[in-house]
Scaffold this motif. Structure first.
Motif, short mmCIF file in Angstrom:
data_model
loop_
_atom_site.label_atom_id
_atom_site.label_comp_id
_atom_site.label_asym_id
_atom_site.label_seq_id
_atom_site.Cartn_x
_atom_site.Cartn_y
_atom_site.Cartn_z
N UNK A 138 15.12 11.55 0.23
CA UNK A 138 14.12 11.04 -0.72
C UNK A 138 12.75 11.66 -0.53
N UNK A 139 12.45 12.12 0.69
CA UNK A 139 11.14 12.74 0.93
C UNK A 139 11.00 14.04 0.14
N UNK A 140 12.10 14.82 0.09
CA UNK A 140 12.07 16.11 -0.60
C UNK A 140 12.66 16.04 -1.99
N UNK A 141 13.36 14.92 -2.30
CA UNK A 141 14.00 14.79 -3.60
C UNK A 141 15.17 15.74 -3.77
N UNK A 142 15.88 16.01 -2.68
CA UNK A 142 16.97 16.99 -2.72
C UNK A 142 18.28 16.37 -2.27
N UNK A 143 19.38 16.89 -2.84
CA UNK A 143 20.72 16.52 -2.39
C UNK A 143 21.12 17.55 -1.34
N UNK A 144 21.35 17.08 -0.12
CA UNK A 144 21.47 18.01 0.99
C UNK A 144 22.89 18.52 1.22
N UNK A 145 23.86 17.63 1.21
CA UNK A 145 25.21 18.08 1.50
C UNK A 145 26.21 17.00 1.13
N UNK A 146 27.43 17.45 0.90
CA UNK A 146 28.54 16.52 0.74
C UNK A 146 29.22 16.35 2.09
N UNK A 147 29.64 15.13 2.36
CA UNK A 147 30.35 14.89 3.60
C UNK A 147 31.84 15.09 3.38
N UNK B 254 13.66 6.00 -7.32
CA UNK B 254 14.04 7.41 -7.31
C UNK B 254 14.74 7.76 -8.62
N UNK B 255 13.99 8.24 -9.61
CA UNK B 255 14.58 8.54 -10.93
C UNK B 255 15.65 9.63 -10.87
N UNK B 256 15.62 10.48 -9.83
CA UNK B 256 16.65 11.52 -9.71
C UNK B 256 18.05 10.92 -9.60
N UNK B 257 18.13 9.66 -9.17
CA UNK B 257 19.43 9.03 -8.94
C UNK B 257 19.95 8.27 -10.16
N UNK B 258 19.10 8.12 -11.18
CA UNK B 258 19.49 7.32 -12.34
C UNK B 258 20.68 7.91 -13.08
N UNK B 259 20.82 9.23 -13.03
CA UNK B 259 21.90 9.89 -13.78
C UNK B 259 23.24 9.83 -13.04
N UNK B 260 23.20 9.44 -11.77
CA UNK B 260 24.44 9.39 -10.99
C UNK B 260 25.15 8.06 -11.21
N UNK B 261 26.45 8.14 -11.33
CA UNK B 261 27.27 6.94 -11.51
C UNK B 261 27.71 6.47 -10.12
#
Length: 328
Positions: free
Chosen positions: A14-23, A309-316
C-alpha cells in the motif's frame, strides 16, 4: 495479502501502490490465519497445515478428528462433513466450511500454536495444538451454571502462547497454552472484566498491545469513517453494576494495530507502518458466523483520517489480510 475469487494469493504494497508478487498455488485451500511469513490453511480434504508463504515449507498438523478427550469424539461422516459428540450433546452437520482458526509462529519458525473451532452458535469447544503435539486439546466454552458470564465466545486473539477470549457477555479471559500437551491454564488477572462500551450497536473486536493490555475497537457498520478505541476503566471495581465499563483512548502510544492479527506492532516508517493507526479489513474474523463485506482501510487516531485503496476496487476479492513478514 489479497485473495481474488479466481484463486491464488497476491501481495500488495500500500505504501507504493504496487502488486509485488503472487504466492504459491493454494488452489482448493481456505486461508484461516497468518503469522509472520506463515499461513494456516485448510485444504479440500479438510486437512490443516501451516505453510511458509515464500519458501512453501509445510508443517502438517493433526487431523480435525485427533481430539484427546475421555468424553468427546470428532468424526468425519462425509465429504467435509463432521459430527462432534460429547457426554451431553451431539453436534451434527458440522462442515469444514465453518472452521475458523488462529495462528502464532515464533520468529525462528520452530515454535507454533494453532487454535481452531467449528464456528457455529452454541458450539461448546475450541481446540489447540503446539509444536510437538500429536493431537488437539479441547478448551470448553461453556461452564458451570454459576459461571454463566464466562460462557460462549464473541472474540478471540492469539498473542504468542496466550489466548484472549471474549465471552458472550464480553468478559475477557486469558489462557496460557504453553504447558505440556493436554494442559492449559487460566491466568486472567483477578476476576474477568467485561469490555462494554455505551454503544452496543457498533461492530467491535478486541485487541492486545505489546504490553498485554486488552483494547476494545469499535466502528459503525453503516458508516465506517471513524474508529473508536477503548481500554478497561480502572475506576470501576464491580463491573457487574455498570453497563459501560471502558474508557476511550486516542492513542496507541506510537504503535500500530493490525486488527487481522489482533495485536499492536511497533510503527515502522520504512515499511509504511504508521504510528497510532488501525489497519482494518473486517471485524469478526475468527468468529464470523456471517462474513461482513471487506473494507480495506487505515484509520489514524491522531488525525481522525481514513485512507482507502482505490487500486483494489477493481479486484474481485473474497478476502484480504494485513501481512507483516517475519524479520520486520
Amino acid at each position: 495479502m489479497l485473495f481474488p475469487k479466481d484463486g491464488g494469493c497476491v501481495l500488495y504494497n500500500p505504501k507504493e501502490g504496487t502488486f509485488q508478487r503472487k504466492l504459491g498455488d493454494f488452489s482448493g485451500c481456505r486461508f484461516l490465519a497468518n503469522s509472520g511469513n506463515w499461513l494456516l490453511l485448510l485444504d479440500s480434504g479438510s486437512n490443516l497445515y501451516i505453510v511458509d508463504a515464500f519458501s512453501e515449507k509445510k508443517i502438517r498438523l493433526p487431523s480435525l478428528e485427533s481430539i484427546d478427550s475421555a468424553d468427546c469424539i470428532v468424526k468425519c461422516v462425509g465429504d467435509r462433513k463432521f459430527i462432534r459428540q460429547d457426554s451431553d450433546s451431539i453436534f451434527s452437520d458440522l462442515s469444514a466450511d465453518v472452521v475458523r482458526g488462529l495462528l502464532w509462529v515464533s520468529e525462528s519458525g520452530k515454535e507454533y500454536v494453532v487454535v481452531w473451532l467449528f464456528d457455529l452458535p452454541g458450539h461448546s469447544y475450541m481446540s489447540f495444538c503446539k509444536n510437538g503435539d500429536t493431537h488437539y486439546t479441547d478448551i470448553p466454552l461453556f461452564h458451570h451454571q454459576d459461571l454463566h458470564w464466562l460462557d460462549g465466545l464473541s472474540e478471540m486473539v492469539l498473542w504468542g502462547t496466550r489466548l484472549y477470549l471474549s465471552t458472550n457477555r464480553r468478559y475477557v479471559r486469558v489462557l496460557d497454552l504453553s504447558g505440556p500437551q493436554g494442559f492449559f491454564k487460566d491466568i486472567t488477572d483477578g476476576i474477568p472484566f467485561p469490555m462494554l462500551s455505551a454503544d452496543m450497536s457498533c461492530d467491535s473486536s478486541i485487541a492486545v498491545t505489546t504490553s498485554g493490555q486488552v483494547l476494545l475497537v469499535e466502528s459503525d457498520p453503516c458508516n465506517r469513517t471513524c474508529f473508536r478505541l477503548y481500554k478497561k476503566n480502572p475506576d470501576i471495581e464491580n463491573p457487574d453494576l455498570f453497563g459501560h465499563t471502558v474508557t476511550e483512548v486516542d492513542s496507541l502510544n506510537g504503535e500500530a494495530l493490525l486488527l487481522d492479527l489482533g495485536y499492536t506492532v511497533p510503527a515502522n516508517k520504512a515499511l509504511g507502518i504508521e504510528p497510532d493507526s488501525i489497519y482494518f479489513t473486517r471485524h469478526y474474523r475468527p468468529c464470523q458466523c456471517a462474513s461482513p463485506d471487506l473494507d480495506i482501510c487505515v484509520f489514524n487516531l491522531a488525525t481522525k483520517s481514513l485512507d482507502r485503496y482505490p487500486d483494489l476496487d477493481k479486484m474481485d476479492l473474497i478476502d484480504a489480510r494485513w501481512f507483516l513478514p517475519s524479520g520486520n
